[in-house]
Design an enzyme around this catalytic site. Structure first.
Site, short mmCIF file in Angstrom:
data_model
loop_
_atom_site.label_atom_id
_atom_site.label_comp_id
_atom_site.label_asym_id
_atom_site.label_seq_id
_atom_site.Cartn_x
_atom_site.Cartn_y
_atom_site.Cartn_z
N ASP A 37 28.76 -3.60 46.01
CA ASP A 37 27.89 -2.65 46.65
C ASP A 37 28.16 -2.15 47.44
O ASP A 37 29.34 -2.80 49.45
CB ASP A 37 26.93 -4.09 47.48
CG ASP A 37 25.21 -3.06 47.24
OD1 ASP A 37 25.74 -1.59 47.90
OD2 ASP A 37 24.64 -3.56 47.36
N ASP A 38 29.08 -1.19 48.04
CA ASP A 38 29.50 0.51 48.41
C ASP A 38 30.69 -0.13 49.01
O ASP A 38 31.43 0.14 49.95
CB ASP A 38 28.84 -0.73 50.48
CG ASP A 38 27.53 0.46 50.48
OD1 ASP A 38 27.38 0.95 49.10
OD2 ASP A 38 26.83 0.01 51.57
N CYS A 73 22.51 3.03 46.63
CA CYS A 73 22.41 2.04 45.35
C CYS A 73 21.99 1.96 44.25
O CYS A 73 22.26 2.20 43.27
CB CYS A 73 21.99 0.96 46.58
SG CYS A 73 22.87 0.25 47.97
N ASP A 312 28.45 0.18 43.00
CA ASP A 312 27.70 1.39 43.01
C ASP A 312 28.23 2.72 43.69
O ASP A 312 27.67 3.75 42.81
CB ASP A 312 26.35 0.77 43.56
CG ASP A 312 26.99 0.86 44.86
OD1 ASP A 312 27.60 0.13 45.91
OD2 ASP A 312 25.25 0.09 45.24
N ASN A 313 28.60 2.79 44.46
CA ASN A 313 28.85 3.64 45.52
C ASN A 313 30.04 3.86 46.19
O ASN A 313 31.06 2.19 46.07
CB ASN A 313 28.29 5.05 46.03
CG ASN A 313 26.79 3.66 46.67
OD1 ASN A 313 26.04 3.22 46.69
ND2 ASN A 313 27.66 3.66 48.01
#
Ligand SMILES: *[C@@H]1O[C@H](CO)[C@@H](O)[C@H](O)[C@H]1NC(C)=O
Ligand SMILES: *[C@@H]1O[C@H](CO)[C@@H](O)[C@H](O)[C@H]1NC(C)=O
Ligand SMILES: *[C@@H]1O[C@H](CO)[C@@H](O)[C@H](O)[C@H]1NC(C)=O
Length: 640
Positions: A37-38, A73, A312-313
Site C-alpha cells: 500500500d503506497d 488506493c 496500489d499506487n
C-alpha cells in the site's frame, strides 16, 4: 482441425463457466499476488528489501514502466479488479462520494470481476489483508464476492499496526491481541499456502494486500515490528532532482501545487523520519516474501507459480515540494514497483515495456488459459503475458505505450501542516516511447502541463569496450513546456494539439480505444474533416506530428473540465470522442449517485496492544499459536 470430442469438451466447459483452451498445459500455474500500500518505485524502497532482491528481482523480471492509472488506493484497486479505468468503474476516491466498498457493492461491480472470472476458470481464489477502503465493521457481513476464502482487515482498524482486526468470510471480526499486523498477515499467508498446496487440487490465485508502508489514520507514521525499529537508522529520503525545487519550478506547477512553500529543516527532518519508518515497516513484507518463496519451493511448485509484487499506487516525499503522499500525476505517484517471477519469465532482466494495473486481470486470465473470446467485453486492459515471457522484445502491437492517468476530487498531503486541496481533478496521458516520451496533464483549474520525460540510453561498441550514454530530457517533470511564460514554440503547440486529441479519446475511453486512440482519431478525421489528407494516415505520435495533420489536430475541441468537482459527472467532462463513450461504463454497472455509508461508531473502543509487538521471538509464530490469545470483538466494540 479441432477434433469433435475437443469441441464437445469446450462446449461442456463453457456451460459451466469459461472454456479452458484445449492446448493449455494440464498443470495451470498458480498466482501469488503481493500488493503493498503506497509503496514507491522511485524512492528506492525496494533496495531495502533483501529477500525481494534475491528471490524475485534476481530470479525474475522487473518492469520499470508499470503504472497505476489512478494514484489512490480504492480507485486503483477497483480498476485492477475490474480491468477497467476509473472513469468506467466510477470508483474515483477512497470515500464517499467518490467511492469505496459500499459504492462498489451498490453499483454491483462485485458481480462481475476478477476472482469470479478465475473461479469460473477453475481456480481457487483467496484473499488476505486490506481489501477496498470502507470494508468496515458495519459491512463485514457483506463478504466480498468471488473469493473461496477471504480474510480481510476491517475498518476503522485497518491502519492500526498494533490492533489487528480481521473478518474471515464475513464472520465476527477477530482481534489478534499481542501481535503486529504484519506478523498476523505472514502467519495467515503461510497457513493458507499450506492449505492450498496440501489439501486441495485446484490451481490457485492468492492475493495478499499489506497495509505497510501506509501511514496510520490521521497521517501518523507507520509502525514497524519491534525487531525492525532499529534498522536503517541513517536512511534518508532520496534528494531527487525535483526534491524541494527552487521557486522557478514551483511557479510552473498547476492548481494548488504552485502554492507550496520551500520545505524547511523541520519538515525535511520529518520526511526523513517518515522515510525510515516506511523502509522499516517494509521489512515485515520482505519476510513474508521470503516465507512464501521458501514454502512454494518446499512444496515443489515454485516453478509453476507466478509471484507478482506491486503496489496500489506510488508515493512522493518532497518531490515538487509536496511533502508526503500520492494523488498527483507525476512519475513518483503513478509508476509503481512491478516484479514478476514465474514460468518462462527470464531472470535478472529489467524491462522498459509499459503496462498498467488494468492489464493484470486479462493477464491472469491468459495464465488461467481462458480463451480471449470468453473475456468480459468491458476490459480496458490487455494481457501483457507475452511481455512477461519476452521482456526484451520492444515490439508492442497492442499500443501499451499510451497510458491514461486520471484523478477526481481532493489531493492529499501526509506531511503535517501541509493541507490537501479539493482542486485536484485532472486527466493526463503518458506517452512512453523509445523515441519520445511525454506527460501531458489538463487540470480542472484549466492549468496545462507538458513534460518531455524521454530518457535514452545509447550504447556504442568501439572495439570491445561498451560505452553507455544516458541522455535525459526531463524525467523529473520540472520544466513545464506548456507554461505560458516558457513561451511554447510552434512545434510544442503542434504537439499539444496532438496530445489534446489523444486525451479527448483516452480520458473517457473504453476497451481498445484506451490503448489505440488512433483509430478513433483517424475516423474522425476522415468523416468530419473535408481537408483530411488522403492515403496513409497516422497510427502513432511520430506519424501524427507530420505538418500535414496540423489543421486537423488544431480543429479538434480542447478538453477542459468545466469546474473542479469531487466526483465524475459526465457533463463536466465534455466533449466525448466518440460520443458513445459518454456512458462511462454505465452499461456494465448500476448507476449510483448519492449513497450512505453505514456508521462505524461504537460505544466501546477496541484496545491496542499494551506494548508494540513484532519481537524477534515472534518472527516465526504460526496462526494456531496466535489464535490462543485472539478473541472475537464484542457487540459493544462492534457497535451493534
Ligand atoms: C517549518 O514550516 C512549518 C509549516 O509551515 C512550520 O509550522 C514550522 O514552524 C517551520 N519550522 C521552522 C523551523 O521554521
Ligand atoms: C516480438 O513481439 C512481436 C509482437 O508480439 C512478435 O511478432 C515477434 O515474434 C516477437 N519477437 C521475438 C524475438 O520474440
Ligand atoms: C459517479 O459517481 C457520482 C457519485 O456517486 C455520481 O454522482 C455520478 O453521477 C457518477 N458518474 C457516472 C458517470 O456514473
Amino acid at each position: 482441425m479441432v477434433p469433435f470430442s475437443a469441441l464437445l469438451l469446450i462446449a461442456i466447459l463453457a456451460r459451466q463457466g469459461f472454456a479452458a483452451l484445449p492446448t493449455c498445459n494440464a498443470q495451470r500455474p498458480n498466482i501469488v499476488f503481493i500488493f503493498t500500500d503506497d509503496q514507491d518505485l522511485h524512492l528506492n524502497s525496494l533496495d531495502y528489501m533483501q529477500n525481494v532482491q534475491k528471490l524475485i528481482v534476481d530470479q525474475g523480471t522487473t518492469f520499470a514502466k508499470h503504472f497505476a492509472t489512478v494514484s489512490n488506493c480504492c480507485p486503483s484497486r477497483a480498476s485492477l479488479l475490474r480491468g477497467q479505468h476509473g472513469h468506467n468503474t466510477n470508483i474515483t476516491h477512497v470515500r464517499n462520494p467518490g467511492g469505496n466498498y459500499q459504492k462498489w457493492r451498490l453499483m454491483g461491480e462485485d458481480n462481475n470481476y476478477l476472482p469470479i472470472w478465475l473461479q469460473n476458470a477453475g481456480y481457487r481464489t483467496e484473499y488476505i489483508g486490506k481489501f477496498l477502503n470502507g470494508y468496515s465493521k458495519a459491512l463485514y457481513q457483506h463478504t466480498p464476492k468471488g473469493w473461496d476464502h477471504i480474510d480481510a482487515l476491517v475498518d476503522p482498524w485497518v491502519y492500526d499496526f498494533n490492533r489487528p482486526v480481521f473478518s474471515a468470510n464475513g464472520e465476527t471480526p477477530i482481534l489478534f491481541q499481542g501481535y503486529h499486523q504484519t506478523d498476523v498477515l505472514r502467519a495467515k499467508m503461510t497457513a493458507r499456502l499450506k492449505y492450498l498446496t496440501e489439501e486441495q487440487e485446484k490451481p490457485f490465485y492468492l492475493t495478499l494486500g499489506t497495509v505497510a508502508p501506509h501511514v496510520r489514520t490521521g497521517g501518523d507514521l507507520p509502525i514497524a515490528q519491534v525487531r525492525h525499529q532499529q534498522d536503517f537508522l541513517t536512511a534518508k529520503a532520496p534528494r531527487t532532482k525535483n526534491f524541494n525545487p527552487d521557486q522557478a519550478y514551483t511557479d510552473q506547477k498547476p492548481s494548488w501545487l504552485k502554492e507550496f512553500k520551500f520545505l524547511n529543516q523541520s519538515q525535511l527532518n520529518r520526511i526523513d523520519e517518515h522515510y525510515r519508518r516506511r523502509v522499516q515497516t517494509l521489512q515485515g513484507v520482505d519476510e513474508i516474501v521470503h516465507d512464501v518463496v521458501e514454502l512454494l519451493r518446499e512444496k515443489n511448485i515454485l516453478d509453476n507459480t507466478y509471484i507478482v509484487i506491486s503496489a496500489d499506487n506510488g508515493y512522493h516525499m518532497g518531490q515538487h515540494r509536496a511533502g508526503a503522499g500520492k494523488t498527483l500525476p507525476y512519475i513518483t505517484d503513478t509508476n509503481v514497483p512491478f516484479l514478476v517471477r514465474g514460468p518462462d519469465v527470464p531472470r535478472g532482466i529489467i524491462s522498459t515495456l509499459p503496462s498498467k494495473h488494468l492489464d493484470l486481470a486479462p493477464t491472469f486470465l491468459e495464465i488461467a488459459c481462458v480463451d480471449e473470446s470468453e473475456y468480459p467485453v468491458f476490459l480496458d486492459g490487455r494481457s501483457v503475458l507475452s511481455n512477461w515471457h519476452n521482456p526484451r522484445n520492444e515490439t508492442d502491437p497492442n499500443h501499451h505505450d499510451i497510458i491514461n492517468i486520471e484523478f477526481w476530487g481532493s489531493g492529499e498531503s501526509e506531511l503535517p501542516g501541509q493541507s490537501g486541496n479539493r482542486r485536484n481533478s485532472y486527466k493526463a496521458i503518458r506517452v512512453i516511447g523509445t523515441k519520445s516520451s511525454w506527460l501531458y496533464t489538463k487540470w480542472c483549474t484549466g492549468d496545462t502541463e507538458l513534460y518531455d520525460t524521454l530518457v535514452r540510453i545509447l550504447s556504442l561498441h568501439p572495439m570491445l569496450a561498451v560505452y553507455l550514454i544516458m541522455i535525459q530530457n526531463d524525467p523529473w517533470e520540472l520544466n513545464n513546456l506548456a507554461y505560458e511564460s516558457n513561451n511554447p514554440d510552434e512545434e510544442t503547440k503542434g504537439l499539444i494539439h496532438r496530445l489534446n486529441g489523444i486525451l479527448l479519446v483516452t480520458k473517457s475511453c473504453q476497451q481498445d480505444n484506451c490503448r489505440n486512440p488512433w483509430t478513433v482519431l483517424q475516423n474522425h478525421c476522415k468523416t468530419e474533416d473535408p481537408d483530411c489528407p488522403d492515403g496513409d494516415i497516422f497510427s502513432n505520435l511520430e506519424a501524427a506530428m507530420d505538418t500535414k495533420y496540423d489543421a486537423f489536430f488544431r480543429s479538434l475541441p480542447k478538453f477542459n473540465f468545466k469546474e473542479c468537482l469531487l466526483v465524475q459527472v459526465a457533463d463536466n467532462e465534455e466533449p466525448f470522442l466518440p460520443v458513445s463513450s459518454k456512458k462511462l461504463g454505465g452499461d456494465f454497472r448500476e448507476h449510483v449517485d448519492r449513497y450512505i455509508d453505514p456508521s462505524t461508531d461504537s460505544t466501546k473502543e477496541v484496545p491496542y496492544n499494551s506494548q508494540q509487538q513484532g519481537t524477534q521471538e515472534q518472527r516465526n509464530v504460526q496462526i494456531d499459536k496466535m489464535m490462543e490469545t485472539a478473541r472475537e470483538l464484542t457487540s459493544e466494540e462492534l457497535g451493534t
